[in-house]
Write a protein that holds these residues in place. Sequence first.
Motif, PDB file in Angstrom:
ATOM      1  N   PHE A  97       0.039  12.375  -6.282  1.00 47.86           N
ATOM      2  CA  PHE A  97       0.937  13.001  -7.119  1.00 47.86           C
ATOM      3  C   PHE A  97       1.084  12.264  -8.518  1.00 47.86           C
ATOM      4  O   PHE A  97       1.512  13.472  -9.163  1.00 47.86           O
ATOM      5  CB  PHE A  97       1.977  12.928  -6.020  1.00 47.86           C
ATOM      6  N   ASN A  98       1.030  11.374  -8.814  1.00 51.92           N
ATOM      7  CA  ASN A  98       1.139  10.891  -9.815  1.00 51.92           C
ATOM      8  C   ASN A  98      -0.147  11.529 -10.705  1.00 51.92           C
ATOM      9  O   ASN A  98       0.728  11.729 -11.898  1.00 51.92           O
ATOM     10  CB  ASN A  98       0.997   9.496  -9.640  1.00 51.92           C
ATOM     11  N   HIS A  99      -1.015  11.729 -10.665  1.00 54.04           N
ATOM     12  CA  HIS A  99      -1.786  12.137 -11.038  1.00 54.04           C
ATOM     13  C   HIS A  99      -1.873  14.148 -11.618  1.00 54.04           C
ATOM     14  O   HIS A  99      -1.138  14.299 -13.152  1.00 54.04           O
ATOM     15  CB  HIS A  99      -3.418  12.354 -11.144  1.00 54.04           C
ATOM     16  N   THR A 100      -0.812  14.741 -10.929  1.00 52.91           N
ATOM     17  CA  THR A 100       0.001  15.391 -10.994  1.00 52.91           C
ATOM     18  C   THR A 100       1.109  15.477 -11.851  1.00 52.91           C
ATOM     19  O   THR A 100       1.224  16.408 -13.071  1.00 52.91           O
ATOM     20  CB  THR A 100       0.070  16.208  -9.990  1.00 52.91           C
ATOM     21  N   CYS A 101       1.927  14.658 -11.573  1.00 52.70           N
ATOM     22  CA  CYS A 101       2.526  14.072 -12.800  1.00 52.70           C
ATOM     23  C   CYS A 101       2.287  14.308 -14.085  1.00 52.70           C
ATOM     24  O   CYS A 101       3.249  14.267 -15.148  1.00 52.70           O
ATOM     25  CB  CYS A 101       3.651  13.288 -11.898  1.00 52.70           C
ATOM     26  N   TYR A 102       1.245  13.456 -14.377  1.00 50.49           N
ATOM     27  CA  TYR A 102       0.938  13.173 -15.864  1.00 50.49           C
ATOM     28  C   TYR A 102       0.514  14.427 -16.653  1.00 50.49           C
ATOM     29  O   TYR A 102       0.481  14.415 -17.026  1.00 50.49           O
ATOM     30  CB  TYR A 102      -0.026  12.241 -15.567  1.00 50.49           C
TER      31      TYR A 102
END
Length: 128
Positions: free
Chosen positions: A82-87
Motif C-alpha cells: 500500500f505504501n508503494h501504491t501511495c508513492y
Amino acid sequence: MPPSVSSATFPFSLFKTRITQVKNFSRAKALTSSSGKCYYVDENGTFGEKGGIYEVDILKRDGTTYLIEVKSYAQPKDVSRFNHTCYVVSKVLNLEKPVKMMVVNVATGRALERANYLGIRLIYGELT
C-alpha cells in the motif's frame, strides 16, 4: 450520475475513474468533498513491473487528500504494498503529503509496527 471532480484538481485523465460527490455530514455548505476509486496502469514500467495496476481510494476534503485502502486482514507485506501504491499515485497526481490510511478488520502486530514506521494510519478492529 453525480458530478465529477474538475480535472484542474487532479489530472484524472491518467486514470480510469469513477468519481462521486460525497455529502457533507458535519460541516456547512463551504466544504467541498469528493471521493473515488482510481486505477493507474503503469504501461512503461516506470514504477515497477510493466503493466502493473495500482488501485487506491482517494478522498479530498478540506484541502487534504486521503489515500485509502480497505481490507479484511493486514500483514506487513500488505502495508508495504500500500505504501508503494501511495508513492506511485502521489507521483502521478503530483500530490504533496497525502494522508495514507488503511482500514482493516484484523491486523497483525507487525503490520501495525510497519504502518507506524511508514507513516500510515492503520485503523483496525482487532490486533493479533
